[in-house]
Design a protein around this motif. Structure first.
Motif, PDB file in Angstrom:
ATOM      1  N   UNK A  66      15.141 -36.238  20.120  1.00 30.64           N
ATOM      2  CA  UNK A  66      14.553 -36.382  18.783  1.00 30.64           C
ATOM      3  C   UNK A  66      13.130 -35.833  18.716  1.00 30.64           C
ATOM      4  N   UNK A  67      12.386 -35.983  19.779  1.00 27.71           N
ATOM      5  CA  UNK A  67      10.981 -35.566  19.800  1.00 27.71           C
ATOM      6  C   UNK A  67      10.822 -34.331  20.682  1.00 27.71           C
ATOM      7  N   UNK A  68       9.859 -33.488  20.322  1.00 29.75           N
ATOM      8  CA  UNK A  68       9.543 -32.318  21.123  1.00 29.75           C
ATOM      9  C   UNK A  68       8.037 -32.218  21.293  1.00 29.75           C
ATOM     10  N   UNK A  69       7.594 -32.177  22.547  1.00 28.70           N
ATOM     11  CA  UNK A  69       6.176 -32.013  22.830  1.00 28.70           C
ATOM     12  C   UNK A  69       5.903 -30.545  23.123  1.00 28.70           C
ATOM     13  N   UNK A  70       4.772 -30.056  22.660  1.00 27.62           N
ATOM     14  CA  UNK A  70       4.398 -28.667  22.910  1.00 27.62           C
ATOM     15  C   UNK A  70       2.879 -28.570  22.942  1.00 27.62           C
ATOM     16  N   UNK A  71       2.379 -27.408  23.305  1.00 23.48           N
ATOM     17  CA  UNK A  71       0.934 -27.214  23.344  1.00 23.48           C
ATOM     18  C   UNK A  71       0.605 -25.764  23.071  1.00 23.48           C
ATOM     19  N   UNK A  72      -0.553 -25.538  22.517  1.00 25.27           N
ATOM     20  CA  UNK A  72      -1.093 -24.212  22.268  1.00 25.27           C
ATOM     21  C   UNK A  72      -2.390 -24.120  23.045  1.00 25.27           C
ATOM     22  N   UNK A  73      -2.308 -23.543  24.244  1.00 25.35           N
ATOM     23  CA  UNK A  73      -3.465 -23.563  25.145  1.00 25.35           C
ATOM     24  C   UNK A  73      -4.672 -22.828  24.569  1.00 25.35           C
ATOM     25  N   UNK A  74      -4.416 -21.746  23.857  1.00 26.12           N
ATOM     26  CA  UNK A  74      -5.523 -20.967  23.297  1.00 26.12           C
ATOM     27  C   UNK A  74      -6.326 -21.776  22.277  1.00 26.12           C
ATOM     28  N   UNK A  75      -5.672 -22.769  21.682  1.00 27.30           N
ATOM     29  CA  UNK A  75      -6.339 -23.593  20.677  1.00 27.30           C
ATOM     30  C   UNK A  75      -6.668 -24.985  21.209  1.00 27.30           C
ATOM     31  N   UNK A  76      -6.379 -25.230  22.493  1.00 24.98           N
ATOM     32  CA  UNK A  76      -6.621 -26.560  23.090  1.00 24.98           C
ATOM     33  C   UNK A  76      -6.002 -27.663  22.235  1.00 24.98           C
ATOM     34  N   UNK A  77      -4.796 -27.438  21.811  1.00 28.27           N
ATOM     35  CA  UNK A  77      -4.124 -28.373  20.903  1.00 28.27           C
ATOM     36  C   UNK A  77      -2.734 -28.694  21.421  1.00 28.27           C
ATOM     37  N   UNK A  78      -2.380 -29.961  21.289  1.00 25.35           N
ATOM     38  CA  UNK A  78      -1.040 -30.394  21.631  1.00 25.35           C
ATOM     39  C   UNK A  78      -0.336 -30.911  20.393  1.00 25.35           C
ATOM     40  N   UNK A  79       0.996 -30.909  20.440  1.00 29.90           N
ATOM     41  CA  UNK A  79       1.782 -31.320  19.285  1.00 29.90           C
ATOM     42  C   UNK A  79       2.917 -32.248  19.721  1.00 29.90           C
ATOM     43  N   UNK A  80       3.337 -33.082  18.797  1.00 30.40           N
ATOM     44  CA  UNK A  80       4.535 -33.885  18.998  1.00 30.40           C
ATOM     45  C   UNK A  80       5.339 -33.797  17.708  1.00 30.40           C
ATOM     46  N   UNK A  81       6.437 -33.081  17.757  1.00 21.47           N
ATOM     47  CA  UNK A  81       7.354 -32.992  16.621  1.00 21.47           C
ATOM     48  C   UNK A  81       8.342 -34.139  16.734  1.00 21.47           C
ATOM     49  N   UNK A  82       8.385 -34.962  15.721  1.00 19.41           N
ATOM     50  CA  UNK A  82       9.248 -36.139  15.731  1.00 19.41           C
ATOM     51  C   UNK A  82      10.263 -36.025  14.608  1.00 19.41           C
ATOM     52  N   UNK A  83      11.526 -35.976  14.973  1.00 22.57           N
ATOM     53  CA  UNK A  83      12.626 -35.886  14.010  1.00 22.57           C
ATOM     54  C   UNK A  83      13.493 -37.130  14.082  1.00 22.57           C
ATOM     55  N   UNK A  84      14.299 -37.311  13.070  1.00 21.92           N
ATOM     56  CA  UNK A  84      15.229 -38.452  13.036  1.00 21.92           C
ATOM     57  C   UNK A  84      14.499 -39.757  13.347  1.00 21.92           C
ATOM     58  N   UNK A  85      13.399 -39.966  12.687  1.00 20.66           N
ATOM     59  CA  UNK A  85      12.575 -41.133  12.971  1.00 20.66           C
ATOM     60  C   UNK A  85      13.291 -42.426  12.596  1.00 20.66           C
ATOM     61  N   UNK A  86      13.021 -43.453  13.379  1.00 17.60           N
ATOM     62  CA  UNK A  86      13.627 -44.766  13.192  1.00 17.60           C
ATOM     63  C   UNK A  86      12.513 -45.796  12.964  1.00 17.60           C
TER      64      UNK A  86
END
Length: 120
Positions: A66-86
């Protein structure tokens, strides 16, 4: 001084999606691992997902599929995409990063948290 600032939390209906962001700022050489943790009322803080600087990922069982973690190193930013939330995903979500400082020390930094509320 290194700071992490989370954003993207809010109120969403069950089945909906949110994308959390974690931006690092300050003076540092690089970011090693980044992670997302959450803490529900009356509960201990728990790992949701982590990502290494080589993009290897680890997920809690509750987040797998359901969740996907990712990062953009050039922007020093991390993300958490959360789908099908409960509703049970309702919690304050915290970003965490292991940072290599200018002083050549590894420092674990936490953000201030962002609230995610999932209504049924």
């Amino acid at each position: 001084q290194v700071h992490l600032v989370e954003s993207g939390g809010g109120l969403v209906q069950a089945g909906g999606s949110l994308r959390l962001s974690c931006a690092a700022s300050g003076s540092f050489f690089s970011i090693n691992g980044m992670g997302w943790y959450r803490q529900a009322p009356g509960e201990q803080r728990e790992l949701v997902a982590r990502i290494t600087n080589g993009d290897s990922t680890v997920y809690a069982d509750s987040a797998k599929g359901r969740f996907t973690i990712s990062r953009e190193n050039a922007e020093n930013t991390g993300y958490l995409q959360m789908n099908s939330l409960k509703p049970e995903d309702t919690a304050v979500y915290y970003c965490n990063a292991e940072v290599l400082t200018i002083a050549k020390r590894f420092l674990t930094v936490w953000g201030q948290g962002t609230l995610v509320t999932v209504s049924s």
